[in-house]
Write a protein that holds these residues in place. Structure first.
Motif, short mmCIF file in Angstrom:
data_model
loop_
_atom_site.label_atom_id
_atom_site.label_comp_id
_atom_site.label_asym_id
_atom_site.label_seq_id
_atom_site.Cartn_x
_atom_site.Cartn_y
_atom_site.Cartn_z
N ILE A 103 -6.77 -6.70 -35.92
CA ILE A 103 -5.62 -5.85 -35.65
C ILE A 103 -5.53 -5.59 -34.15
N ASP A 104 -4.32 -5.59 -33.63
CA ASP A 104 -4.11 -5.23 -32.23
C ASP A 104 -4.28 -3.71 -32.11
N PRO A 105 -5.33 -3.23 -31.42
CA PRO A 105 -5.58 -1.79 -31.36
C PRO A 105 -4.84 -1.07 -30.24
N GLY A 115 -12.23 2.92 -39.14
CA GLY A 115 -11.20 2.47 -40.07
C GLY A 115 -10.62 1.13 -39.65
N VAL A 116 -10.30 1.00 -38.36
CA VAL A 116 -9.79 -0.28 -37.85
C VAL A 116 -10.85 -1.36 -37.97
N ALA A 117 -12.11 -1.00 -37.70
CA ALA A 117 -13.20 -1.99 -37.75
C ALA A 117 -13.39 -2.52 -39.16
N VAL A 118 -13.27 -1.67 -40.18
CA VAL A 118 -13.41 -2.13 -41.56
C VAL A 118 -12.36 -3.19 -41.88
N VAL A 119 -11.13 -2.92 -41.49
CA VAL A 119 -10.05 -3.90 -41.71
C VAL A 119 -10.34 -5.20 -40.96
N ASN A 120 -10.81 -5.09 -39.72
CA ASN A 120 -11.12 -6.28 -38.93
C ASN A 120 -12.23 -7.11 -39.56
N ILE A 177 -14.73 -1.63 -32.91
CA ILE A 177 -13.55 -2.36 -33.36
C ILE A 177 -13.75 -3.87 -33.21
N PHE A 178 -14.37 -4.31 -32.10
CA PHE A 178 -14.55 -5.73 -31.83
C PHE A 178 -16.02 -6.12 -32.01
N THR A 179 -16.24 -7.29 -32.62
CA THR A 179 -17.58 -7.87 -32.65
C THR A 179 -17.60 -9.21 -31.92
N GLY A 180 -16.46 -9.69 -31.51
CA GLY A 180 -16.35 -10.94 -30.78
C GLY A 180 -15.08 -10.93 -29.95
N GLU A 181 -14.81 -12.03 -29.31
CA GLU A 181 -13.64 -12.12 -28.45
C GLU A 181 -12.83 -13.36 -28.82
N GLY A 182 -11.52 -13.22 -28.78
CA GLY A 182 -10.65 -14.33 -29.12
C GLY A 182 -10.29 -15.16 -27.90
#
Length: 453
Positions: free
Chosen positions: A161-163, A268-273, A434-439
């Motif tokens: 998700i774009d945070p 919450g955002v992290a769970v969705v990600n 929220i992030f565990t990696g980078e795109g």
């Protein structure tokens, strides 16, 4: 984002590549190693010892000798790029093809233009284990101003998700709590209006930041009204909530509570990600997924139950926290490869998770600490001003000078400190979950035609 193949007749490959370059909606793949040898345009560009920052193209194949005589290195550079892509194209019979990525809504228009050259964009399935490049929607000036909060940290992975909205709200809230002075906030609001108008002209490069500065100013005004601060404790505004220097414990409690809410939103955002990245299993067992959220909420319920002397709430919180720790332990154990060594590593990871959770939460105490610092500077300036007033006109002039200079210093110092600390909390406490990696950012190939330059 769609995986595509550009297929064209070999004789019309250049025309198809020019069409793609002018459209600027396709990111073509390039070989990671063993780049192709330069073609005639590439060799000429090397001889010219230049690298134009704005290469361009001609619709028809150019006369390289004429371009060299007319010193058109921009057109040489553009042709060299076309040659590079043509060289790495896969050829089968009379057809040449290249692969790449393109936003799906842009495919019909480009396909129609390519059809005139006998070429086509062929949709392909996304390769397994490969994430498409990320293209975030701009959303206008306001979203664009706050998107720098995310892009400075890194590129959002394609499935995530774009945070940006959450990041913008969190930053403004934290900045306002630390920079709570209605007078100083009003100055930021004036600065935003000037930036929006393009003034001063030398700051035109900062114009796009006006929504960011304006939102920060509004937040400072709101918290300044709550604190009763207007260029310090001048008495212009009544205290609507709490005077920081009079009740620091209340402000500290509120700061930690704000941190808890922001951390819960980040979880919450992290769970969705995690779900979008690896499915329900990753979302369930990841320390930044359901497992971490359960530990966070469970420990919060335990603390609330102890404070309210509610055994039921504390007990329920303990059960939820224990369930979260169990899920996280399973995830850590599996990630470590299982076995006895995996169990030891999982235990260390669990201990680290709990310690980090507490330290992350109490890091938000700095919202109160720097809010108190701002209020203390305002009080110091106002005390010096009032101490000089009423002692003759020279003392009055000195008092005005102290008030102006003191507020200028406090404004500059606190704006810098609050801005940095809000960014620090955003990156380390929120984005780390929220992030565990980078795109990979979407970088379409785009070159203008000579007629458009």
């Amino acid at each position: 984002m769609r995986r595509v193949a550009l297929a064209a007749p070999r004789d019309d490959l250049r025309a198809a590549l020019v069409t793609v370059a002018v459209a600027g909606t396709v990111q073509l793949d390039r070989p990671a190693e063993n780049p192709a040898a330069p073609g005639p345009a590439g060799a000429l560009l090397r001889r010219l010892h230049t690298n134009p920052t704005e290469p361009a193209l001609t619709a028809e194949p150019p006369d390289l000798a004429e371009l060299e005589r007319s010193d058109r290195a921009d057109l040489v550079a553009g042709e060299a790029q076309v040659e590079e892509y043509a060289e790495i194209a896969v050829r089968h019979g009379e057809v040449a093809a290249l692969t790449g990525w393109s936003p799906e809504p842009d495919l019909p228009a480009l396909s129609e233009r390519l059809a005139g050259h006998g070429a086509a964009l062929v949709p392909l399935p996304t390769p397994r284990g490969v994430d498409p490049p990320t293209l975030l929607r701009s959303g206008g000036e306001v979203r664009g101003a706050f998107s720098s909060l995310v892009s400075t940290y890194g590129t959002v992975p394609y499935p995530d998700i774009d945070p940006t909205p959450l990041a913008g709200v969190a930053y403004v809230l934290m900045f306002g709590m630390m920079f709570g002075d209605a007078g100083h906030g009003l100055l930021l609001l004036v600065a935003a209006v000037l930036l929006r108008a393009g003034l001063p002209r030398r700051s035109h490069t900062l114009r796009q930041a006006w929504p960011f500065v304006g939102a920060a100013g509004l937040a400072a005004i709101v918290f300044g009204a709550l604190y009763g601060e207007f260029f310090g404790p001048t008495g212009v505004l009544p205290v609507l909530w709490v005077a920081p220097l009079d009740d620091p414990v209340r402000l500290l409690t509120a700061a930690v509570a704000v941190g808890a809410v922001l951390l819960a939103a980040a979880y919450g955002v992290a769970v969705v990600n995690r779900w979008r990245e690896g499915g329900p299993r990753l979302a369930m067992y990841a320390s930044s997924g359901v497992a971490g959220l359960a530990v966070f909420l469970g420990l919060g319920a335990v603390a609330g139950g102890l404070y309210l002397r509610s055994g039921l709430l504390a007990g329920a919180g303990g059960v939820v926290a224990a369930a979260g720790l169990f899920l996280a332990a399973v995830g850590f154990h599996a990630e470590a490869g299982g076995g006895a060594s995996g169990a030891v590593q999982a235990g260390v990871e669990l201990f680290d998770t709990v310690i980090r959770l507490g330290s992350n939460l109490f890091s938000f105490a700095r919202l109160a600490a720097f809010g108190l610092t701002h209020a203390a500077l305002g009080w110091l300036v106002w005390s010096g001003t009032t101490g000089l007033l009423g002692s003759g006109w020279l003392a009055a002039v000195a008092g005005v000078a102290v008030f102006v200079a003191g507020n200028v210093l406090a404004f500059a110092l606190e704006a810098l400190v609050a801005g940095i600390q809000a960014l620090r909390l955003e990156f380390y406490e929120l984005f780390s979950r929220i992030f565990t990696g980078e795109g990979e950012p979407f970088r379409p190939w785009h070159l203008p035609l000579e007629e458009e330059t």
